[in-house]
Enzyme design. Sequence first.
Site, PDB file in Angstrom:
ATOM      1  N   ASN A  20       0.848  -1.181   0.000  1.00 51.80           N
ATOM      2  CA  ASN A  20       0.000   0.000   0.000  1.00 51.80           C
ATOM      3  C   ASN A  20       0.888   1.236   0.000  1.00 51.80           C
ATOM      4  O   ASN A  20       1.309   1.730   1.043  1.00 51.80           O
ATOM      5  CB  ASN A  20      -0.915  -0.022   1.223  1.00 51.80           C
ATOM      6  CG  ASN A  20      -1.977  -1.097   1.130  1.00 51.80           C
ATOM      7  OD1 ASN A  20      -2.947  -0.971   0.381  1.00 51.80           O
ATOM      8  ND2 ASN A  20      -1.781  -2.178   1.879  1.00 51.80           N
ATOM      9  N   GLU A  21       1.187   1.714  -1.185  1.00 52.56           N
ATOM     10  CA  GLU A  21       2.112   2.818  -1.368  1.00 52.56           C
ATOM     11  C   GLU A  21       1.454   4.157  -1.017  1.00 52.56           C
ATOM     12  O   GLU A  21       0.240   4.231  -0.828  1.00 52.56           O
ATOM     13  CB  GLU A  21       2.597   2.845  -2.824  1.00 52.56           C
ATOM     14  CG  GLU A  21       3.353   1.602  -3.273  1.00 52.56           C
ATOM     15  CD  GLU A  21       4.774   1.521  -2.699  1.00 52.56           C
ATOM     16  OE1 GLU A  21       5.073   2.231  -1.727  1.00 52.56           O
ATOM     17  OE2 GLU A  21       5.573   0.738  -3.242  1.00 52.56           O
ATOM     18  N   PRO A  22       2.261   5.232  -0.878  1.00 55.33           N
ATOM     19  CA  PRO A  22       1.690   6.553  -0.612  1.00 55.33           C
ATOM     20  C   PRO A  22       0.536   6.876  -1.555  1.00 55.33           C
ATOM     21  O   PRO A  22       0.625   6.651  -2.762  1.00 55.33           O
ATOM     22  CB  PRO A  22       2.886   7.489  -0.835  1.00 55.33           C
ATOM     23  CG  PRO A  22       4.072   6.657  -0.452  1.00 55.33           C
ATOM     24  CD  PRO A  22       3.732   5.272  -0.932  1.00 55.33           C
ATOM     25  N   SER A  78      -2.502   5.542  -0.882  1.00 54.72           N
ATOM     26  CA  SER A  78      -3.499   4.501  -0.643  1.00 54.72           C
ATOM     27  C   SER A  78      -4.579   5.010   0.308  1.00 54.72           C
ATOM     28  O   SER A  78      -4.297   5.748   1.252  1.00 54.72           O
ATOM     29  CB  SER A  78      -2.839   3.248  -0.059  1.00 54.72           C
ATOM     30  OG  SER A  78      -1.955   2.655  -0.982  1.00 54.72           O
ATOM     31  N   THR A 111      10.433   1.784  -3.351  1.00 58.66           N
ATOM     32  CA  THR A 111      10.161   0.380  -3.055  1.00 58.66           C
ATOM     33  C   THR A 111      10.897  -0.521  -4.036  1.00 58.66           C
ATOM     34  O   THR A 111      11.497  -1.535  -3.658  1.00 58.66           O
ATOM     35  CB  THR A 111       8.652   0.110  -3.135  1.00 58.66           C
ATOM     36  OG1 THR A 111       7.981   0.932  -2.171  1.00 58.66           O
ATOM     37  CG2 THR A 111       8.337  -1.345  -2.859  1.00 58.66           C
TER      38      THR A 111
END
Length: 637
Positions: free
Chosen positions: A169-171, A173, A188
């Site tokens: 869940n990347e920035p 999300s 990532t």
Amino acid sequence: MQTELIKYKEAGKFEETRFEKIHNVIFESSQEASIIVAQEIASLIKEKSAQNKPCVLGLATGSSPIKVYEELVRMHKEDGLSFANVVSFNLDEYYPMGKTNIQSYYYFMHEHLFNHVDILPENVNVPNGTVSPEELHQYCIDYENKIKNLGGLDFQLLGIGRTGHVGFNEPGSHINSGTRSIILDHITRADAAPSFLGIENVPRKAITMGVGTVRSAKRIVLLGWGLNKASVLKKTIEGEITSQVPATYLQDHDNTTFVLDQGASAELTRVKTPWLVANCKWTKELQLQAVVWLSELTNKPFLKLTDKDYNDNGMSDLLAEEGSAYDLNIKMFNKMQKTITGWPGGKPNADDSSRPERATPEKKRVIIFSPHPDDDVISMGGTFDRLVQQGHDVHIAYQTSGNIAVSDDEALKFAEIAKGFDLNTKEPNDIIDYLNNKTGDEIDSLEVRKLKARIRRSESLGATRYFGLDDDHVHFLDLPFYETGTIKKNNLSQPDIDIMCQLISDIKPHQIYAAGDLADPHGTHKVCLDSLFIALETLKKEDYMDDCWVWLYRGAWHEWESYEIEMAVPMSPDQVLRKRHAIFYHQSQKDGVMFQGDDNREFWVRVEDRNRLTAKKYNDLGLADYAAIEAFKRYHF
């Protein structure tokens, strides 16, 4: 849950502060912490089994949970812990990604856990990286529904990425997001690049459980290890809830614990500036830490700090103990001044009472341990050069071959050169054929690994000869734990320790230098340092060890904090250039090095910038202005 919290409080360092919004416990080491976490998981499995209910576990991958899984496997094999009632759901998987690919999380989980316990194959759920694009959306919905139909996750184990992601869940999300496909953040992918032998090989997409899925778990434990996670953990634990740091969404979960080691906790207010949290016991070390912080905060050198500076910044009790800012400032100035020396092996015929190293013996036997075949010149090349120039009996010990860090293109170049000599061997042709037909996830053949190791050996000898060191003082240890041909290494074993002990007992050093770079607690640097610590413990009763001092240097990414430095070796502009020249001998690690991380600077640029910054920090504190400084901290065994 209350029982587990008591266990965490008793085992680790626990203290609620007004700055912290998530319950967290700090342990001395990730090993100790991992065992405690594994015990909680085991207790839950047994509790559910006694109730004749399934235990639904959400599991993570990456380096953080490895020791937890090792302990669970140990409990299964030695204590009879059964996983027959466990249903597991993994957080994420790269997409596209085949199950047999050694980089897949399916492979990871079976390698570290599932192949070693009695979990039923039908109860193992890892997102399928081979689902067709047309079926992917429905597949994610079905994965989510399968978790809900089992009553949700009883326990969710998490790591955290440097972007603040949990799962993938990347920035950006959303707090209520469910299982879905996602585009991976560049940071990532850069962090994953070593496992894939280059960022260009890292998939750009993944399947991940959503933030909402994670937050629906009844119990969440997040693992945070190492200095490289300290910054994002501070934002997560003390910052505001924001989609730009998705882990902050856990602040609203009422049964979450962050389990940290000392490195990962380094930026928390109660660790970095404890005087802002409560009254302190002002040890000598904490005094220096506080005054360095105050100097940096006010942008003033030590000797210009005033009573008002101390009082305005929560340090009035320190001032009360010391009497005045004037006296305290001089005391801290002198303490930092005494760390500076141009004689890392000790200055002959000099008073050493205010120097970091002993004057005698004048000529010391020295071992510089280098985890990879370039850490010596990258991290302490100036000090290495000076030790040789000042006549000490210097030995370099390269602990691993470093072959995994040589690209296939580099190996192919050398194989083609060897072929051009028309040697009476078919080995170069075999290597060329192999590399030209190698698939992306294939482990190097033994011949290729040997060639890559030879490349790094020859580069190392070029650098050590440049500094004037005889070849018989260069030792290639090739510790067995490293020689797997893959990023995943074996655990330390007795043969590793025996090799370390043998070298130390042969040389009987007065000084040992070693890499104290612990940013990744499961990385090669940490394993190499552990091998030294175990060897020192094994040998400490030997008479010659009474005269042995150990100095720790840091790698290309991190430096000791100013207040941690116990020996600072300044370098002139000419010495900086000599160090750069020595680094240049390691040509296979230049121009697109495989383990670059998210920093595009080459290693020599990074370390020069770091050495200049250390010198600037000393100057900003009011000390002499040097071109560059290499820093060391003493380890007492």
